[in-house]
Structures are given as C-alpha cells and as structure tokens.
Design a protein around this motif. Structure first.
Motif, mmCIF file in Angstrom:
data_model
loop_
_atom_site.group_PDB
_atom_site.id
_atom_site.type_symbol
_atom_site.label_atom_id
_atom_site.label_comp_id
_atom_site.label_asym_id
_atom_site.label_seq_id
_atom_site.Cartn_x
_atom_site.Cartn_y
_atom_site.Cartn_z
ATOM 1 N N LEU A 135 38.607 54.198 -6.429
ATOM 2 C CA LEU A 135 37.404 54.895 -5.507
ATOM 3 C C LEU A 135 36.364 55.234 -6.406
ATOM 4 C CD1 LEU A 135 37.299 56.352 -2.868
ATOM 5 C CD2 LEU A 135 38.257 58.375 -4.210
ATOM 6 N N GLU A 136 36.336 55.568 -7.681
ATOM 7 C CA GLU A 136 35.095 55.564 -8.409
ATOM 8 C C GLU A 136 34.109 54.494 -8.705
ATOM 9 O OE1 GLU A 136 35.642 58.158 -11.993
ATOM 10 O OE2 GLU A 136 37.534 58.731 -11.146
ATOM 11 N N LEU A 137 34.777 53.213 -8.395
ATOM 12 C CA LEU A 137 33.971 51.918 -8.608
ATOM 13 C C LEU A 137 33.454 51.778 -7.074
ATOM 14 C CD1 LEU A 137 36.274 50.407 -10.930
ATOM 15 C CD2 LEU A 137 34.067 51.539 -11.627
ATOM 16 N N THR A 138 33.937 52.076 -5.928
ATOM 17 C CA THR A 138 33.469 51.478 -4.677
ATOM 18 C C THR A 138 31.868 51.472 -4.578
ATOM 19 O OG1 THR A 138 33.750 53.487 -3.627
ATOM 20 C CG2 THR A 138 35.637 52.052 -3.700
ATOM 21 N N ASP A 139 31.183 52.441 -4.715
ATOM 22 C CA ASP A 139 29.834 52.545 -4.268
ATOM 23 C C ASP A 139 28.880 51.398 -5.129
ATOM 24 O OD1 ASP A 139 30.192 54.564 -2.635
ATOM 25 O OD2 ASP A 139 29.535 56.308 -3.892
ATOM 26 N N ALA A 140 29.181 51.321 -6.323
ATOM 27 C CA ALA A 140 28.716 50.499 -7.269
ATOM 28 C C ALA A 140 29.176 48.892 -6.718
ATOM 29 C CB ALA A 140 29.180 50.557 -8.825
ATOM 30 N N ILE A 141 30.062 48.570 -6.580
ATOM 31 C CA ILE A 141 30.698 47.240 -6.017
ATOM 32 C C ILE A 141 29.948 46.985 -4.895
ATOM 33 C CG2 ILE A 141 32.456 45.877 -5.040
ATOM 34 C CD1 ILE A 141 34.083 47.344 -7.258
ATOM 35 N N LYS A 142 29.959 48.066 -3.622
ATOM 36 C CA LYS A 142 29.342 47.798 -2.446
ATOM 37 C C LYS A 142 27.804 47.514 -2.533
ATOM 38 C CE LYS A 142 32.497 50.506 0.453
ATOM 39 N NZ LYS A 142 32.500 51.606 1.268
ATOM 40 N N ALA A 143 26.982 48.166 -3.438
ATOM 41 C CA ALA A 143 25.791 48.268 -3.640
ATOM 42 C C ALA A 143 25.224 46.801 -4.279
ATOM 43 C CB ALA A 143 25.097 49.340 -4.503
ATOM 44 N N ALA A 144 26.057 46.242 -4.919
ATOM 45 C CA ALA A 144 25.829 45.022 -5.763
ATOM 46 C C ALA A 144 26.199 43.692 -5.420
ATOM 47 C CB ALA A 144 25.994 45.081 -7.320
ATOM 48 N N LEU A 145 27.338 43.892 -4.689
ATOM 49 C CA LEU A 145 28.344 42.499 -4.507
ATOM 50 C C LEU A 145 28.450 42.458 -2.739
ATOM 51 C CD1 LEU A 145 30.811 42.848 -7.156
ATOM 52 C CD2 LEU A 145 28.664 41.692 -7.204
ATOM 53 N N PRO A 146 27.814 41.939 -2.164
ATOM 54 C CA PRO A 146 27.759 41.900 -0.617
ATOM 55 C C PRO A 146 29.064 41.254 -0.291
ATOM 56 C CG PRO A 146 25.757 40.822 -1.196
ATOM 57 C CD PRO A 146 26.510 41.105 -2.491
ATOM 58 N N GLU A 147 29.554 41.323 0.849
ATOM 59 C CA GLU A 147 30.988 40.899 1.455
ATOM 60 C C GLU A 147 30.660 39.514 1.684
ATOM 61 O OE1 GLU A 147 33.302 43.126 4.247
ATOM 62 O OE2 GLU A 147 31.609 44.396 4.119
ATOM 63 N N LYS A 148 31.851 38.683 1.500
ATOM 64 C CA LYS A 148 31.811 37.147 1.776
ATOM 65 C C LYS A 148 31.885 37.183 3.519
ATOM 66 C CE LYS A 148 34.210 35.347 -1.845
ATOM 67 N NZ LYS A 148 35.209 34.334 -2.563
ATOM 68 N N ALA A 149 31.403 36.060 3.863
ATOM 69 C CA ALA A 149 31.456 35.823 5.300
ATOM 70 C C ALA A 149 32.788 35.851 6.130
ATOM 71 C CB ALA A 149 30.454 34.679 5.712
ATOM 72 N N ASP A 150 32.777 36.311 7.319
ATOM 73 C CA ASP A 150 34.038 35.891 8.279
ATOM 74 C C ASP A 150 35.373 36.418 7.395
ATOM 75 O OD1 ASP A 150 32.470 34.942 10.198
ATOM 76 O OD2 ASP A 150 32.401 33.181 9.285
ATOM 77 N N GLY A 151 35.412 37.485 6.882
ATOM 78 C CA GLY A 151 36.852 38.076 5.987
ATOM 79 C C GLY A 151 37.259 37.064 4.976
ATOM 80 N N GLU A 152 36.509 36.162 4.431
ATOM 81 C CA GLU A 152 37.089 35.204 3.610
ATOM 82 C C GLU A 152 37.308 36.076 2.357
ATOM 83 O OE1 GLU A 152 35.541 31.778 0.495
ATOM 84 O OE2 GLU A 152 34.308 32.309 2.445
ATOM 85 N N LEU A 153 38.713 35.607 1.620
ATOM 86 C CA LEU A 153 39.121 36.317 0.433
ATOM 87 C C LEU A 153 38.530 35.716 -0.996
ATOM 88 C CD1 LEU A 153 42.580 36.859 1.035
ATOM 89 C CD2 LEU A 153 40.897 38.733 1.410
#
Length: 153
Positions: A135-153
């Motif tokens: 939980l403490e890492l989520t903001d940093a990860i969301k800010a720097a690493l965009p999601e992959k397209a179409d729910g790809e893992l």
C-alpha cells in the motif's frame, strides 16, 4: 483470471534497528524503455517504518529499507509462474502476483509497463499483512509506471 481485492487499513508497525552497511540486491536487466520508467520511480525514504538503506550495487533499479531488508527491484522480468489464471491481489489499484502463494514473500506488480518486485521478509508480516507494505508503494508506482494496454499482465 481470478482477482482478490483487499481493502486495507494502515497498520503502522515500527520495528527497531537497521543493519549497517549496504545490502546486496540482485540487479535486474530491464529493456531500455523499462529502465527509463524505473529511473522515474520516486520511492519513499521510509517504508513500513523502516529507513532506506544503501544497496550494492548502487542503482536506481534497486532499493532497500530496514533490517532484514525489504527489497524492491524495478524492471525485473515477468514472473515465470504468472499465468492468465493466476490469482492476483489488488491493493489500491495495483495488481500484485504473490510467490509462493501459500505464504508470499515476493510480490510482483503486474499490468504495468515495467514489473516491480518487492521482497518482504516474514519479520514484517508477523503482526501486519504484507499488503501494508505494498500500500505504501502504490502512489510511486502509479505515478511512474503506466498501465499496460487492455489489461495485459
């Protein structure tokens, strides 16, 4: 794919002591695009009440906190055991793959343009769920690493 969503309340557990010296954290070998994204990851100075530690090698791809060390590696490869049917844990919008599944110690953020691996020693999960660290890492990860397209893992 089965997903399990956790709703977590912050449990602050302060653990005493930080080991002296740098902690050895294996360096991942990301592709250039993932390495650029990982270089933009702004991680906290404290995680789960633990101070940041020096790492060997000294690289923006690896970070550690506390003793025993909670270790983060950005730009790791896709986990070999990750399948489309794997159970994932979602913490504040980040999907995590846990290994081993019965008592996870390593979590990999999946569905992002770079994989982030976090190893959480059992010391930190005896009195609080490992999701607290994630939980403490989520903001940093969301800010720097965009999601992959179409729910790809």
């Amino acid at each position: 794919m089965r997903r399990l969503t956790l709703i977590l309340l912050p449990n602050l557990v302060l653990l005493a002591g930080c080991g002296a010296g740098a902690v050895q954290v294996p360096l991942p070998g990301p592709d250039p695009a993932a390495a650029r994204l990982c270089a933009g990851l702004r991680l906290p100075q404290k995680l789960h009440g633990q101070a940041r530690r020096a790492t060997r090698p000294d690289s923006p791809l690896v970070t550690a906190w506390g003793s025993p060390a909670i270790a983060l590696r950005c730009g790791v490869g896709r986990p070999a055991a990750l399948l489309p049917t794997s159970q994932l844990v979602t913490v504040s919008g980040i999907a995590w793959f846990a290994e081993p599944t019965d008592r996870p110690v390593t979590f990999t953020a999946v569905g992002r343009q770079a994989y982030v691996e976090v190893t959480v020693p059992a010391t930190y999960t005896e009195h609080s769920p490992p999701g607290d660290v994630l939980l403490e890492l989520t903001d940093a990860i969301k800010a720097a690493l965009p999601e992959k397209a179409d729910g790809e893992l």
